[in-house]
Write a protein that holds these residues in place. Structure first.
Motif, PDB file in Angstrom:
ATOM      1  N   TYR A  25       0.865  -1.180   0.000  1.00  0.00           N
ATOM      2  CA  TYR A  25       0.000   0.000   0.000  1.00  0.00           C
ATOM      3  C   TYR A  25       0.895   1.222   0.000  1.00  0.00           C
ATOM      4  CZ  TYR A  25      -3.505   3.421   1.382  1.00  0.00           C
ATOM      5  OH  TYR A  25      -4.345   4.499   1.406  1.00  0.00           O
ATOM      6  N   VAL A  33      -4.567  -1.271  -3.338  1.00  0.00           N
ATOM      7  CA  VAL A  33      -3.646  -2.194  -2.692  1.00  0.00           C
ATOM      8  C   VAL A  33      -3.094  -3.065  -3.809  1.00  0.00           C
ATOM      9  CG1 VAL A  33      -3.503  -4.214  -1.174  1.00  0.00           C
ATOM     10  CG2 VAL A  33      -4.823  -2.218  -0.464  1.00  0.00           C
ATOM     11  N   ARG A  66      -8.727  -0.942  -2.202  1.00  0.00           N
ATOM     12  CA  ARG A  66      -8.616  -1.174  -0.761  1.00  0.00           C
ATOM     13  C   ARG A  66     -10.001  -1.381  -0.158  1.00  0.00           C
ATOM     14  NH1 ARG A  66      -6.432   3.053   3.798  1.00  0.00           N
ATOM     15  NH2 ARG A  66      -7.964   4.387   2.794  1.00  0.00           N
ATOM     16  N   TRP A  70     -11.567  -4.581   2.122  1.00  0.00           N
ATOM     17  CA  TRP A  70     -12.297  -4.442   3.382  1.00  0.00           C
ATOM     18  C   TRP A  70     -13.640  -5.166   3.296  1.00  0.00           C
ATOM     19  CZ3 TRP A  70     -10.742  -3.479   7.996  1.00  0.00           C
ATOM     20  CH2 TRP A  70      -9.730  -2.559   8.266  1.00  0.00           C
ATOM     21  N   LEU A 116      -4.879  -4.240   6.423  1.00  0.00           N
ATOM     22  CA  LEU A 116      -5.850  -3.192   6.113  1.00  0.00           C
ATOM     23  C   LEU A 116      -5.945  -2.167   7.240  1.00  0.00           C
ATOM     24  CD1 LEU A 116      -8.565  -5.380   4.387  1.00  0.00           C
ATOM     25  CD2 LEU A 116      -7.131  -3.622   3.302  1.00  0.00           C
ATOM     26  N   THR A 119      -3.163   0.194   6.783  1.00  0.00           N
ATOM     27  CA  THR A 119      -3.430   1.165   5.707  1.00  0.00           C
ATOM     28  C   THR A 119      -4.395   2.240   6.194  1.00  0.00           C
ATOM     29  OG1 THR A 119      -5.335   0.081   4.633  1.00  0.00           O
ATOM     30  CG2 THR A 119      -3.126  -0.651   3.969  1.00  0.00           C
TER      31      THR A 119
END
Length: 147
Positions: A25, A33, A66, A70, A116, A119
């Motif tokens: 990332y 990503v 990204r 999620w 995640l 990020t």
């Protein structure tokens, strides 16, 4: 800020194989990503290797949203070339679709969530537009819209 996390992915071909996987990332590309698979993964997922970027050394890189990642750790997400969903409470299945076939990989959900979260610490979801280097005019319009 750049974030990278090394891990592994299980490629369930006739005999399951575990291959390295690096999640990357970069806050200068805040919406994306990158999933990097080395040469061994490129050979195992040949049907899908046409869709992503293939580096000179054979490494296969998939650039995905990204936000999609999620969503995929919580439930089925994606359409087209890349899809993912919880396989069970420990694993998330990644599907790479191509007209010649589908390559599957299983990754640890906890590792994916951890990455995640890192990020999100770097660029809070919903603020990505503030990290993009827009041309001056577009950036000015976005500042007006944010106020």
């Amino acid at each position: 800020m750049r974030i990278a996390q090394a891990g592994a992915a299980c490629i369930p071909v006739p005999v399951p194989s575990v291959v390295p996987l690096v999640l990357r990332y970069d806050s200068e590309d805040p919406y994306a990503v990158v999933l990097d698979f080395p040469t061994a993964a490129a050979e195992l997922s040949a049907p899908a290797a046409v869709g992503p970027e293939v580096a000179e050394g054979g490494e296969v890189s998939w650039r995905v949203s990204r936000e999609l990642l999620w969503a995929g750790v919580r439930g089925p997400a994606g359409e087209g070339d890349f899809r993912l969903f919880p396989f069970d409470e420990r694993l998330t299945e990644l599907e790479f679709h191509h007209p010649l076939g589908v390559a599957l990989a299983l990754v640890g959900t906890a590792d994916l969530r951890s990455f995640l979260s890192a990020t999100a610490d770097a660029v809070r979801p919903g603020t990505e537009h503030r990290h993009v280097h827009w041309p001056d005019t577009v950036e000015a319009l976005l500042r007006i819209a944010d106020s």
